[in-house]
Design a protein around this motif. Structure first.
Motif, PDB file in Angstrom:
ATOM      1  N   ALA A 105      45.206 -35.742   1.425  1.00  0.00           N
ATOM      2  CA  ALA A 105      44.240 -36.469   1.007  1.00  0.00           C
ATOM      3  C   ALA A 105      43.671 -37.277   2.147  1.00  0.00           C
ATOM      4  O   ALA A 105      42.330 -37.561   2.246  1.00  0.00           O
ATOM      5  CB  ALA A 105      44.635 -37.329  -0.231  1.00  0.00           C
ATOM      6  N   ALA A 106      44.534 -37.804   2.977  1.00  0.00           N
ATOM      7  CA  ALA A 106      44.030 -38.625   3.915  1.00  0.00           C
ATOM      8  C   ALA A 106      42.959 -38.145   4.826  1.00  0.00           C
ATOM      9  O   ALA A 106      41.929 -38.456   5.417  1.00  0.00           O
ATOM     10  CB  ALA A 106      45.081 -39.425   4.589  1.00  0.00           C
ATOM     11  N   ALA A 166      55.182 -36.269  -1.775  1.00  0.00           N
ATOM     12  CA  ALA A 166      54.346 -37.206  -1.768  1.00  0.00           C
ATOM     13  C   ALA A 166      53.539 -37.676  -0.808  1.00  0.00           C
ATOM     14  O   ALA A 166      52.502 -37.783  -0.557  1.00  0.00           O
ATOM     15  CB  ALA A 166      54.778 -38.516  -2.511  1.00  0.00           C
ATOM     16  N   ALA A 167      54.306 -37.621   0.452  1.00  0.00           N
ATOM     17  CA  ALA A 167      53.956 -37.882   1.940  1.00  0.00           C
ATOM     18  C   ALA A 167      52.986 -37.065   2.164  1.00  0.00           C
ATOM     19  O   ALA A 167      52.057 -37.199   2.881  1.00  0.00           O
ATOM     20  CB  ALA A 167      54.841 -38.234   2.747  1.00  0.00           C
ATOM     21  N   PHE A 168      53.389 -35.551   2.042  1.00  0.00           N
ATOM     22  CA  PHE A 168      52.563 -34.624   2.484  1.00  0.00           C
ATOM     23  C   PHE A 168      51.110 -34.526   1.937  1.00  0.00           C
ATOM     24  O   PHE A 168      50.079 -34.176   2.278  1.00  0.00           O
ATOM     25  CB  PHE A 168      53.201 -33.400   2.655  1.00  0.00           C
ATOM     26  N   ARG A 170      42.080 -28.115   1.804  1.00  0.00           N
ATOM     27  CA  ARG A 170      43.181 -29.141   2.284  1.00  0.00           C
ATOM     28  C   ARG A 170      44.439 -28.785   1.328  1.00  0.00           C
ATOM     29  O   ARG A 170      45.597 -28.739   1.533  1.00  0.00           O
ATOM     30  CB  ARG A 170      42.791 -30.668   2.564  1.00  0.00           C
ATOM     31  N   GLY A 171      43.992 -28.457   0.033  1.00  0.00           N
ATOM     32  CA  GLY A 171      45.086 -28.155  -0.973  1.00  0.00           C
ATOM     33  C   GLY A 171      45.487 -26.847  -0.561  1.00  0.00           C
ATOM     34  O   GLY A 171      46.910 -26.698  -0.660  1.00  0.00           O
ATOM     35  N   VAL A 225      38.564 -24.619  10.311  1.00  0.00           N
ATOM     36  CA  VAL A 225      39.843 -24.711  11.061  1.00  0.00           C
ATOM     37  C   VAL A 225      40.930 -24.789   9.902  1.00  0.00           C
ATOM     38  O   VAL A 225      42.060 -24.184  10.343  1.00  0.00           O
ATOM     39  CB  VAL A 225      39.871 -26.051  11.783  1.00  0.00           C
ATOM     40  N   THR A 226      40.912 -25.391   8.869  1.00  0.00           N
ATOM     41  CA  THR A 226      41.707 -25.596   7.755  1.00  0.00           C
ATOM     42  C   THR A 226      41.980 -24.185   7.003  1.00  0.00           C
ATOM     43  O   THR A 226      43.100 -23.634   7.016  1.00  0.00           O
ATOM     44  CB  THR A 226      41.341 -26.342   6.638  1.00  0.00           C
ATOM     45  N   GLY A 227      41.106 -23.183   7.144  1.00  0.00           N
ATOM     46  CA  GLY A 227      41.030 -21.903   6.474  1.00  0.00           C
ATOM     47  C   GLY A 227      41.622 -21.074   7.403  1.00  0.00           C
ATOM     48  O   GLY A 227      42.480 -20.185   6.916  1.00  0.00           O
TER      49      GLY A 227
END
Length: 156
Positions: A109-110, A102-104, A73-74, A141-143
């Motif tokens: 994180a969420a 900050a929102a992104f 995610r990072g 999927v994130t990868g």
């Protein structure tokens, strides 16, 4: 069923219907009591496979999987910011969120915490393989998204 003036079903009638519909199937499935002179024709049921004892939720495997989700995610955050800086546009997330660091970061994180929460729900309900596969799928999927973001051509 009784209807009130608006053509809708009244609450007491609805509650009665729900009670009747839930009780009738349960009583219909109960076996008839066996008589003393009646011989059972059913074969003995084999014993169920012994279940593997459940693992602790925060075991080594889950810690590694959740860490992998957080790392990817990072990477998704970094790759998205990178392609935005190269003139590309984000189409999946509104600009109000993507253009606000900050929102992104909070959204990423969420996403990580949601993955951990769903894994915990699967763990508590005994779906231990799905608990692991959820994190593996999230990482995969994130990868793919990270690789896709970095492989986009610069628009300038």
């Amino acid at each position: 069923m009784s209807h009130d003036s608006g053509g809708r079903i009244s609450v007491p009638a609805l509650l009665f219907a729900i009670c009747v519909l839930t009780v009738l199937p349960a009583t219909a499935q109960q076996p008839a009591p066996a008589r003393a002179d009646q011989v059972s024709t059913t074969a003995p049921v084999p014993a169920a496979r012994p279940q593997i004892p459940p693992h602790a939720f925060w075991d080594r495997t889950n810690i590694l999987l959740f860490s992998g989700v957080a790392v990817f995610r990072g990477l998704d955050y970094a790759s998205t910011r990178n392609f935005l800086a190269r003139g590309r546009e984000e189409v999946l997330i509104p600009d109000d969120i993507v253009n606000n660091s900050a929102a992104f970061a909070s959204l990423e994180a969420a996403g990580t915490l949601t993955s951990v929460g769903l894994s915990y729900l699967l763990h508590r309900t005994g779906h231990h393989k799905l608990e692991r596969w959820l994190s593996i799928g999230h990482i995969s999927v994130t990868g793919v998204g990270v690789v896709s973001n970095y492989s986009l051509k610069t628009k300038h």
